[in-house]
Structures are given as structure tokens and as C-alpha cells.
Scaffold this motif. Structure first.
Motif, short mmCIF file in Angstrom:
data_model
loop_
_atom_site.label_atom_id
_atom_site.label_comp_id
_atom_site.label_asym_id
_atom_site.label_seq_id
_atom_site.Cartn_x
_atom_site.Cartn_y
_atom_site.Cartn_z
N ALA A 125 12.12 36.08 56.04
CA ALA A 125 11.87 34.92 55.19
C ALA A 125 11.83 35.32 53.72
CB ALA A 125 10.55 34.25 55.59
N ALA A 126 11.25 36.47 53.40
CA ALA A 126 11.20 36.94 52.01
C ALA A 126 12.59 37.28 51.49
CB ALA A 126 10.29 38.16 51.91
N ALA A 169 19.30 23.74 45.08
CA ALA A 169 18.86 25.14 45.04
C ALA A 169 17.35 25.24 44.89
CB ALA A 169 19.56 25.88 43.91
N TYR A 170 16.77 24.39 44.04
CA TYR A 170 15.32 24.43 43.83
C TYR A 170 14.58 24.05 45.12
CZ TYR A 170 16.60 24.37 38.85
OH TYR A 170 17.13 24.64 37.62
N GLU A 171 15.05 22.98 45.78
CA GLU A 171 14.41 22.55 47.02
C GLU A 171 14.54 23.61 48.11
OE1 GLU A 171 16.27 18.87 47.90
OE2 GLU A 171 15.00 17.68 46.56
N SER A 172 15.72 24.21 48.21
CA SER A 172 15.94 25.26 49.20
C SER A 172 15.04 26.47 48.93
CB SER A 172 17.41 25.69 49.18
OG SER A 172 17.64 26.72 50.11
N PHE A 173 14.88 26.80 47.67
CA PHE A 173 14.02 27.93 47.30
C PHE A 173 12.57 27.64 47.66
CE2 PHE A 173 11.24 29.93 44.13
CZ PHE A 173 11.53 31.26 44.36
N LEU A 174 12.10 26.44 47.34
CA LEU A 174 10.72 26.09 47.67
C LEU A 174 10.51 26.04 49.18
CD1 LEU A 174 9.86 23.37 45.01
CD2 LEU A 174 9.01 25.71 45.14
N GLY A 175 11.55 25.64 49.93
CA GLY A 175 11.45 25.65 51.38
C GLY A 175 11.24 27.06 51.92
N ALA A 176 12.00 28.02 51.39
CA ALA A 176 11.84 29.42 51.80
C ALA A 176 10.47 29.93 51.38
CB ALA A 176 12.95 30.27 51.18
N TRP A 177 10.03 29.54 50.21
CA TRP A 177 8.70 29.95 49.73
C TRP A 177 7.60 29.42 50.65
CZ3 TRP A 177 5.02 32.25 47.10
CH2 TRP A 177 3.85 31.56 46.79
N ASP A 178 7.70 28.13 51.04
CA ASP A 178 6.69 27.55 51.93
C ASP A 178 6.67 28.26 53.28
OD1 ASP A 178 5.86 25.74 50.04
OD2 ASP A 178 7.23 24.16 50.70
N GLU A 179 7.85 28.65 53.76
CA GLU A 179 7.91 29.37 55.02
C GLU A 179 7.18 30.71 54.92
OE1 GLU A 179 11.23 31.19 58.15
OE2 GLU A 179 11.86 30.29 56.24
N CYS A 180 7.42 31.44 53.85
CA CYS A 180 6.73 32.71 53.64
C CYS A 180 5.22 32.49 53.53
CB CYS A 180 7.25 33.39 52.38
SG CYS A 180 8.95 34.00 52.49
N ALA A 228 11.52 31.63 39.32
CA ALA A 228 11.91 31.89 40.70
C ALA A 228 11.86 33.38 41.01
CB ALA A 228 13.31 31.34 40.96
N GLU A 229 12.33 34.17 40.07
CA GLU A 229 12.30 35.62 40.27
C GLU A 229 10.86 36.13 40.38
OE1 GLU A 229 13.98 39.73 38.15
OE2 GLU A 229 13.97 37.82 37.05
N SER A 230 9.96 35.56 39.56
CA SER A 230 8.56 35.97 39.61
C SER A 230 7.94 35.62 40.97
CB SER A 230 7.78 35.29 38.49
OG SER A 230 6.42 35.65 38.53
N LEU A 231 8.24 34.42 41.47
CA LEU A 231 7.75 34.03 42.78
C LEU A 231 8.28 34.94 43.87
CD1 LEU A 231 7.73 30.12 42.95
CD2 LEU A 231 5.87 31.67 43.51
N SER A 232 9.56 35.24 43.79
CA SER A 232 10.20 36.09 44.79
C SER A 232 9.58 37.49 44.80
CB SER A 232 11.70 36.18 44.52
OG SER A 232 12.33 37.00 45.48
N LYS A 233 9.34 38.05 43.62
CA LYS A 233 8.73 39.39 43.55
C LYS A 233 7.29 39.36 44.06
CE LYS A 233 11.54 41.32 39.83
NZ LYS A 233 11.55 41.89 38.46
N THR A 234 6.58 38.28 43.78
CA THR A 234 5.22 38.16 44.30
C THR A 234 5.21 38.16 45.82
OG1 THR A 234 4.55 36.90 42.34
CG2 THR A 234 3.12 36.76 44.27
N MET A 235 6.19 37.45 46.41
CA MET A 235 6.26 37.41 47.86
C MET A 235 6.67 38.76 48.43
SD MET A 235 5.69 35.87 50.55
CE MET A 235 5.20 34.34 49.75
#
Length: 291
Positions: free
Chosen positions: A98-99, A63-74, A121-128
């Protein structure tokens, strides 16, 4: 009689001792069986806890790796130069998708935990999500400015044609004036001459076309300047948001690394059953002692 009572008493005592020994032996055997069963149950439960902890760690890592992958895409999309995508609605939609994917993976982390990783993770998601809104605003500003500029086009063909016609008529007039001077003729005789009239008409046409082009160019420049002024604070906000990205990512990475390196605790139910078993054993020994 005395000789009869003594052997009888000895026999009764022996029988009682035998019965007591059998009772003690039975209880000891039962206690040993319960201890063995409890040990087996504890071993099975501990093994289950270890396997569950291993499964949880693997699921969290995925889950962490998948989340960071989506983050890198954004991040890759938002860091693309503005001129490459600011007016491209398709690119903006790609960023939105992507977001959304990043937010979905953050929700999975909220299920798997732990809490500090879920919060990061929630903080990163809201920032994006905030970045998507910023890019959308910037895209809207640029697209509106381009639409306004396109609505006031400069007729380059007409301007080029009017310029060429004016230059040609001006050469004809210059040649005519030179001829008059060579002949010693009064230039006032040119009044009403077709060449002069054509030159004056071409000059008027050139002035009209060039003035319209100049006005359109001025309006377009002013509109683009206004769009730039409006887009500048939006771009500055995007830069600040990217700085927050790095802070949030570091927090997420630290929390994730701690979560993956910390072994999961044994379940509370195992400890509870162990304490219950120990309590039962103490009660059994107390009852045996009383008897």
C-alpha cells in the motif's frame, strides 16, 4: 500649350490618386484579413487553452483522489490494533504494498503539479514510508520475543501429572499417619514404609517439574518484559508519526483545493503572438504614413 498642360496635369493627378487609392485599399484589405486571421488563431488557441486547463483539472482531481485513497488504505492498516497484526508478516507486507502504491501516485502528482501539491504529496508519502519502517521494527521485536517464549515452553501436562501424583501420595501418607496415631503406634515406625517412600518420591518429582516450570515462566516473563520495553519507544514514535500524518494531510488538502479552484492561465505563446501582431500592425501603419 497652356491649355494642353493643365488638362494633362489634372489627368496625371487623377491617375496618381486612383493608383494611390487602389494601393491604400489593397493594404487595408490585407491588414483586415490579417486581423481576422489573427483573431481566429487567437480564438482557437484560447479555446485549446481552456480545454487543456479543463483536462488538467480533471487529471489532477483524479490523481489527488487516488492518492488520498492509497493514503487512507495505509492509515487503516497502521491504525489496526497492534495485537491484531504485529506478529503477522502478511499484514506487514500488505502495508508495504500500500505504501508503494501511495508513492507511485505521489509521483504522478509530481508530473501534474502544481509544485506545492506535489511537495505535500511527497511529504505524506515519506511519512508513510517512515511508518512502514516503524511497524516493521515493532513486528520484528514482537516476533523475536514470541520465538524466544516458544523456545522455552512450559510442560503443563507434566506439571499437572506431577501435581496430581503428589496430592494422591500425600493423601495416602496422611491416612497412614492417622491410622498409626489411632493405633497408638510410634510414627518412627514409618521410616522405610513404602507409602512414605512413594510420597517422598512424588514430592521430589513435583519439586523438579514445578521448579522447571517456574524457571521457564520467569524467563518468558523477563523476555516479554524486555520486548515491551524495546517496543514502547517504537510505539511512541509511531504515535508521533500519526500526529505528523494529520498535519501533512491538512497541508495536502489545502494545496489541492487551491489548485483545483484556480483557473489555469492562458499560454504565454498566445500573448506573444498577440504582441507580435500588434507590433506588425504599428509598423504597417508607420510605413503607410511614410509613403
Amino acid at each position: 500649350m497652356k491649355d494642353f498642360v493643365i488638362p494633362l496635369a489634372i489627368a496625371v493627378i487623377g491617375l496618381a490618386a486612383t493608383g494611390w487609392g487602389a494601393l491604400v485599399g489593397a493594404r487595408a484589405a490585407r491588414f483586415g484579413a490579417e486581423k481576422n486571421a489573427e483573431a481566429v488563431r487567437r480564438q482557437v488557441q484560447d479555446q485549446g487553452a481552456v480545454e487543456h486547463g479543463h483536462w488538467t483539472r480533471q487529471e489532477r482531481m483524479t490523481a489527488y483522489e487516488s492518492f488520498l485513497g492509497a493514503w487512507d488504505e495505509c492509515l487503516r492498516i497502521t491504525q489496526t490494533p497492534a495485537e491484531d497484526h504485529a506478529s503477522d508478516s502478511a499484514a506487514l507486507e500488505t502495508l508495504r504494498v500500500a505504501a508503494v502504491r501511495m508513492a507511485e501516485r505521489a509521483r504522478r502528482i509530481a508530473i501534474l503539479g502544481p509544485l506545492d501539491v506535489a511537495r505535500a504529496a511527497e511529504s505524506l508519502s515519506k511519512t508513510m514510508e517512515r511508518d512502514v519502517k516503524i511497524v516493521a521494527r515493532l513486528t520484528t521485536e514482537v516476533q523475536e520475543a514470541i520465538a524466544d517464549v516458544d523456545g522455552r515452553p512450559i510442560d503443563n501436562d507434566a506439571l499437572a501429572e506431577a501435581t496430581a501424583e503428589f496430592q494422591r501420595r500425600n493423601r495416602d501418607l496422611t491416612n497412614l499417619v492417622t491410622s498409626y496415631r489411632a493405633q497408638g503406634r510410634d510414627l518412627r515406625e514409618l521410616d522405610g514404609h513404602p507409602v512414605l517412600r512413594a510420597a517422598l518420591e512424588s514430592m521430589q518429582q513435583y519439586r523438579q517439574v514445578s521448579s522447571a516450570a517456574r524457571d521457564a515462566l520467569t524467563e518468558n516473563f523477563e523476555r516479554l518484559s524486555a520486548a515491551s520495553e524495546q517496543a514502547f519507544p517504537v510505539g511512541a514514535e509511531l504515535i508521533l508519526s500519526r500526529e505528523q500524518h494529520e498535519i501533512d494531510r491538512q497541508a495536502f488538502t489545502r494545496a489541492a483545493r487551491t489548485a483545483l479552484s484556480t483557473p489555469p492561465p492562458l499560454s504565454t505563446s498566445t500573448e506573444t503572438r498577440t504582441e507580435t501582431s500588434d507590433t506588425g500592425s504599428r509598423l504597417t501603419r508607420r510605413r503607410n504614413h511614410t509613403h
